[in-house]
Design a protein around this motif. Structure first.
Motif, PDB file in Angstrom:
ATOM      1  N   LYS A   1       0.798  -1.223   0.000  1.00  0.00           N
ATOM      2  CA  LYS A   1       0.000   0.000   0.000  1.00  0.00           C
ATOM      3  C   LYS A   1       0.834   1.279   0.000  1.00  0.00           C
ATOM      4  O   LYS A   1       0.481   2.251  -0.662  1.00  0.00           O
ATOM      5  CB  LYS A   1      -0.938   0.001   1.206  1.00  0.00           C
ATOM      6  CG  LYS A   1      -1.982  -1.108   1.190  1.00  0.00           C
ATOM      7  CD  LYS A   1      -2.890  -1.015   2.407  1.00  0.00           C
ATOM      8  CE  LYS A   1      -3.959  -2.107   2.383  1.00  0.00           C
ATOM      9  NZ  LYS A   1      -4.839  -2.026   3.580  1.00  0.00           N
ATOM     10  N   ASN A   2       1.912   1.300   0.763  1.00  0.00           N
ATOM     11  CA  ASN A   2       2.710   2.518   0.885  1.00  0.00           C
ATOM     12  C   ASN A   2       4.194   2.248   0.647  1.00  0.00           C
ATOM     13  O   ASN A   2       4.776   1.357   1.280  1.00  0.00           O
ATOM     14  CB  ASN A   2       2.540   3.134   2.279  1.00  0.00           C
ATOM     15  CG  ASN A   2       1.109   3.591   2.527  1.00  0.00           C
ATOM     16  OD1 ASN A   2       0.553   4.387   1.779  1.00  0.00           O
ATOM     17  ND2 ASN A   2       0.504   3.075   3.590  1.00  0.00           N
ATOM     18  N   ILE A   3       4.797   3.042  -0.236  1.00  0.00           N
ATOM     19  CA  ILE A   3       6.227   2.946  -0.518  1.00  0.00           C
ATOM     20  C   ILE A   3       6.864   4.272  -0.133  1.00  0.00           C
ATOM     21  O   ILE A   3       6.518   5.323  -0.685  1.00  0.00           O
ATOM     22  CB  ILE A   3       6.497   2.653  -2.009  1.00  0.00           C
ATOM     23  CG1 ILE A   3       5.852   1.330  -2.430  1.00  0.00           C
ATOM     24  CG2 ILE A   3       7.998   2.630  -2.285  1.00  0.00           C
ATOM     25  CD1 ILE A   3       5.988   1.026  -3.915  1.00  0.00           C
ATOM     26  N   LEU A   4       7.780   4.232   0.825  1.00  0.00           N
ATOM     27  CA  LEU A   4       8.475   5.434   1.271  1.00  0.00           C
ATOM     28  C   LEU A   4       9.723   5.639   0.417  1.00  0.00           C
ATOM     29  O   LEU A   4      10.543   4.727   0.277  1.00  0.00           O
ATOM     30  CB  LEU A   4       8.871   5.305   2.743  1.00  0.00           C
ATOM     31  CG  LEU A   4       9.591   6.513   3.356  1.00  0.00           C
ATOM     32  CD1 LEU A   4       8.659   7.717   3.423  1.00  0.00           C
ATOM     33  CD2 LEU A   4      10.119   6.166   4.752  1.00  0.00           C
ATOM     34  N   VAL A   5       9.853   6.850  -0.150  1.00  0.00           N
ATOM     35  CA  VAL A   5      10.990   7.154  -1.010  1.00  0.00           C
ATOM     36  C   VAL A   5      11.741   8.371  -0.452  1.00  0.00           C
ATOM     37  O   VAL A   5      11.436   9.512  -0.790  1.00  0.00           O
ATOM     38  CB  VAL A   5      10.549   7.439  -2.460  1.00  0.00           C
ATOM     39  CG1 VAL A   5      11.771   7.573  -3.376  1.00  0.00           C
ATOM     40  CG2 VAL A   5       9.618   6.348  -2.971  1.00  0.00           C
ATOM     41  N   PRO A   6      12.722   8.151   0.431  1.00  0.00           N
ATOM     42  CA  PRO A   6      13.532   9.273   0.919  1.00  0.00           C
ATOM     43  C   PRO A   6      14.314   9.857  -0.246  1.00  0.00           C
ATOM     44  O   PRO A   6      14.814   9.113  -1.105  1.00  0.00           O
ATOM     45  CB  PRO A   6      14.472   8.610   1.936  1.00  0.00           C
ATOM     46  CG  PRO A   6      13.784   7.334   2.317  1.00  0.00           C
ATOM     47  CD  PRO A   6      13.106   6.886   1.062  1.00  0.00           C
ATOM     48  N   THR A   7      14.433  11.167  -0.310  1.00  0.00           N
ATOM     49  CA  THR A   7      15.137  11.794  -1.426  1.00  0.00           C
ATOM     50  C   THR A   7      16.000  12.937  -0.948  1.00  0.00           C
ATOM     51  O   THR A   7      15.733  13.550   0.088  1.00  0.00           O
ATOM     52  CB  THR A   7      14.142  12.310  -2.480  1.00  0.00           C
ATOM     53  OG1 THR A   7      14.858  12.881  -3.588  1.00  0.00           O
ATOM     54  CG2 THR A   7      13.215  13.361  -1.890  1.00  0.00           C
ATOM     55  N   ASP A   8      17.070  13.204  -1.676  1.00  0.00           N
ATOM     56  CA  ASP A   8      17.870  14.401  -1.444  1.00  0.00           C
ATOM     57  C   ASP A   8      18.025  15.164  -2.759  1.00  0.00           C
ATOM     58  O   ASP A   8      18.867  16.037  -2.884  1.00  0.00           O
ATOM     59  CB  ASP A   8      19.239  14.058  -0.837  1.00  0.00           C
ATOM     60  CG  ASP A   8      20.045  13.112  -1.716  1.00  0.00           C
ATOM     61  OD1 ASP A   8      19.607  12.819  -2.845  1.00  0.00           O
ATOM     62  OD2 ASP A   8      21.117  12.657  -1.288  1.00  0.00           O
TER      63      ASP A   8
END
Length: 272
Positions: A2-9
């Motif tokens: 259901k949820n995909i966390l995509v940390p980004t810089d």
């Protein structure tokens, strides 16, 4: 999923991860959560610093997130997204987020903007070992493709928990993949009760999944896994944090070519 966390810089590497995550979201119907953690400048004694309110920093960061969101949707089509930003330390905040929210998968790049180039960035490595959710590390420039073959590197030194098995099988079933188990312990090694019990545990866990068991021919495991992935055209390499003992001493090795196989395909780390 259901949820995909995509940390980004907002680096090239993290954009590669965002692209991969977008295609994965389209396949699974999951929502993407683009997450930017920023640091607040700390004044140094006797050094004049113009203080910028956190609200202003958040506002500017949201503009960057909206730009990323726009690029991803223009490139990959319709996908549900959520944009979040906050002050803090990247590793701490990402790990906390996975513990406090329902996150089925974290997708990250291998290095961050401004960091010394390397096969495993320190932030990504820390998240892989401590996040409450599975972490998928995407090499820079890697293009999404359905992983018909998933390689599982396992040293059989600890019994897998039901939760670990469930998470692994969930990922396999998404793509109906075939699993190739690369047992890093050679058949000639003396069997122990624990090893024998683990083999039974793994075989039972994978009984409803098409899989085959393979053993290394030499002691050069990084090279062996590299060749194994290439030979079988595996689309994802899976490891369990407890089973990293066979790579101890290599993760931070300066000879990055020994770890080059990590750059071939995405690496999925599943926690117990």
């Amino acid at each position: 999923m259901k949820n995909i966390l995509v940390p980004t810089d907002f680096s090239e590497v993290s954009e590669s991860a965002a692209d991969y995550a977008a295609e994965l979201a389209k396949t699974t119907g999951a929502k993407l959560i683009f997450y930017y953690v920023f640091s607040v400048p700390v004044p140094v004694a006797d050094t004049p610093v113009v203080a910028v309110p956190i609200e202003e920093l958040e506002k500017e960061n949201m503009k960057l997130l909206h730009a990323l969101d726009k690029r991803v949707k223009e490139k990959h089509g319709k996908v549900e997204t959520e944009l979040l930003t906050q002050a803090g330390f990247v590793v701490d905040e990402v790990i906390s987020f996975t513990k406090e929210h329902q996150v089925d998968l974290v997708v990250m790049g291998v290095t961050g903007a401004g960091k010394t180039p390397g096969i495993l960035g320190s932030n990504t490595t820390s998240v892989m070992h401590h996040a409450a959710s599975p972490v998928l590390v995407v090499p820079k420039g890697y293009k999404f493709k359905k992983p018909d073959i998933i390689a599982l590197a396992c040293d059989y030194k600890s019994v897998l928990t039901d939760n670990t098995v469930k998470r692994f099988k969930s990922f396999v079933h998404i793509f109906n993949s075939k699993v190739l188990v690369f047992n890093v312990l050679k058949p000639k090694e003396l069997a122990t009760y624990q090893k024998a019990a683990t083999e039974v545990n793994l075989e039972n866990a994978l009984s409803d999944i098409e899989h085959t068991l393979h053993f290394p021919a030499s002691d050069n495991l990084p090279q062996e896994i590299n060749e194994f992935i290439d030979k079988h055209n595996a689309g994802v390499l899976v490891m369990f944090p407890r089973h990293y003992s066979f790579l101890k001493g290599l993760v931070h090795h300066s000879a990055t070519k020994e770890m080059a196989y990590f750059s071939h395909v995405p690496l999925l780390s599943i926690h117990e």
